[in-house]
Design a protein around this motif. Structure first.
Motif, mmCIF file in Angstrom:
data_model
loop_
_atom_site.group_PDB
_atom_site.id
_atom_site.type_symbol
_atom_site.label_atom_id
_atom_site.label_comp_id
_atom_site.label_asym_id
_atom_site.label_seq_id
_atom_site.Cartn_x
_atom_site.Cartn_y
_atom_site.Cartn_z
ATOM 1 N N UNK A 122 -68.417 43.173 -128.376
ATOM 2 C CA UNK A 122 -67.553 42.455 -127.419
ATOM 3 C C UNK A 122 -66.331 41.859 -128.128
ATOM 4 N N UNK A 123 -65.188 41.934 -127.466
ATOM 5 C CA UNK A 123 -63.969 41.311 -128.003
ATOM 6 C C UNK A 123 -63.398 40.335 -126.977
ATOM 7 N N UNK A 124 -63.095 39.122 -127.414
ATOM 8 C CA UNK A 124 -62.459 38.132 -126.544
ATOM 9 C C UNK A 124 -61.078 37.821 -127.123
ATOM 10 N N UNK A 125 -60.054 38.302 -126.426
ATOM 11 C CA UNK A 125 -58.676 38.126 -126.912
ATOM 12 C C UNK A 125 -58.124 36.795 -126.400
ATOM 13 N N UNK A 184 -61.860 48.223 -135.216
ATOM 14 C CA UNK A 184 -63.050 48.790 -134.556
ATOM 15 C C UNK A 184 -62.814 48.850 -133.050
ATOM 16 N N UNK A 185 -63.690 49.579 -132.341
ATOM 17 C CA UNK A 185 -63.523 49.570 -130.891
ATOM 18 C C UNK A 185 -64.670 48.816 -130.226
ATOM 19 N N UNK A 232 -51.712 47.347 -123.979
ATOM 20 C CA UNK A 232 -51.669 48.269 -125.134
ATOM 21 C C UNK A 232 -52.874 48.065 -126.035
ATOM 22 N N UNK A 233 -53.212 46.810 -126.272
ATOM 23 C CA UNK A 233 -54.340 46.500 -127.152
ATOM 24 C C UNK A 233 -55.651 47.004 -126.553
ATOM 25 N N UNK A 234 -55.819 46.829 -125.251
ATOM 26 C CA UNK A 234 -57.057 47.278 -124.604
ATOM 27 C C UNK A 234 -57.161 48.791 -124.703
ATOM 28 N N UNK A 235 -56.050 49.454 -124.466
ATOM 29 C CA UNK A 235 -56.053 50.913 -124.546
ATOM 30 C C UNK A 235 -56.460 51.372 -125.943
ATOM 31 N N UNK A 236 -56.000 50.646 -126.943
ATOM 32 C CA UNK A 236 -56.280 50.999 -128.334
ATOM 33 C C UNK A 236 -57.705 50.634 -128.741
#
Ligand code: GLN
Length: 287
Positions: A122-125, A184-185, A232-236
């Motif tokens: 999980x990523x929390x931006x 990482x994704x 863009x970041x989410x797509x990447x």
């Protein structure tokens, strides 16, 4: 300086009057909360023993907090704490105070992620105090997560919150600009970006505009600046089958949809908060 009234009961009266004169609604309830915070006594004790003696140091602390509240500083900053998803989060003046509306993001992710035991990444931006990440790590016991915040002080607070919730082994908190340096994704990305148009900050409630960090509120000229970067970041950073849940400001669903679609993302769903406002945009990578 208002001198010590001597008893708990009288102090509640005084605090309540000061707050009500300053235009604070629910002044009596807040007076109880402040007394409770400073004395460590329960509401039952406060109500049941109005004649209990009030010590000078306690009164001084109560008075100090009352004066801050009378300036409309949010209770969460005075009590250094705010509940989110029924979890306690430390907040400081550098962190946005978690809002119940943001729980819509958690509900939406849960609705679309049936396996609670999945080993998710999980990523929390823009994690702030870490509330979205903390809530998700509570629900997904085998998940690990990264929370990023541009403010060093805020990321320290988020780290303390992960520690306090027992997630420090599953959560990495970074100081940084959105996804900079992350390679990482992720299966799940959540984000509550600043989305208030710069020109509207001055129209927000006094407690918000005067005390909450503008960095966490100000979404640039049209309020959409962060979404252009986040898309863009989410797509990447999102895996092929991953889900991204992003908070929306009022009326922003069409524009954010457009920005996301332009960046190779597909909108899976837009969900509403308790006030029936479009609050969360759920996106995937377009295959
Ligand atoms: N929901 C907050 C407010 O209306 C704004 C939070 C944000 O910009 N992400 O005060």
């Amino acid at each position: 300086m208002i001198s010590n009234p001597g008893t708990l009961g009288e102090s509640i009266e005084i605090v309540s009057t000061i707050l009500s004169e300053a235009g604070i609604e629910n002044s009596r309830r807040e007076a109880h909360l402040l007394l409770q915070y400073v004395t460590g006594k329960s509401v039952t004790d406060l109500r049941g023993f109005p004649k209990a003696r009030l010590y000078a140091d306690v009164w001084n602390k109560v008075l100090l907090l009352t004066k801050r509240r009378a300036q409309h500083e949010p209770m969460a900053y005075l009590m250094k704490n705010k509940e989110f998803w029924s979890l306690p989060f430390e907040v400081t003046e550098d962190t946005l105070i978690p809002r119940p509306d943001s729980e819509t993001l958690i509900e939406t992710i849960l609705d679309f992620t049936p396996n609670a035991n999945a080993r998710l990444n999980i990523l929390d931006l823009g994690t702030g105090c870490g509330c979205l990440l903390g809530a998700l790590l509570t629900e997904f016991k085998y998940a690990v997560g990264v929370g990023v915040d541009a403010s060093k002080s805020t990321s320290s607070t988020a780290r303390r919150n992960m520690q306090r919730l027992g997630f420090i082994d599953r959560a990495e908190i970074r100081t940084g600009n959105w996804g900079d340096g992350i390679k990482t994704s992720f299966d799940i990305i959540v984000c509550n970006p600043p989305y208030i148009p710069s020109g509207e900050i001055e129209m927000l409630d006094i407690g918000v505009r005067k005390f909450e960090p503008h960095m966490a509120l100000d979404g640039g000229r049209d309020g959409l600046e962060s979404y252009r970067i986040i898309a863009r970041e989410i797509h990447r950073l999102l895996t092929k089958s991953g889900l991204a849940a992003v908070e929306l400001g009022l009326g922003q669903a069409p524009e954010v949809t457009h920005i996301f679609e332009k960046n190779g993302l597909k909108i899976k769903k837009i969900t509403q908060d308790l006030a029936f406002q479009n609050r969360c945009l759920l996106a995937t990578v377009r295959n």
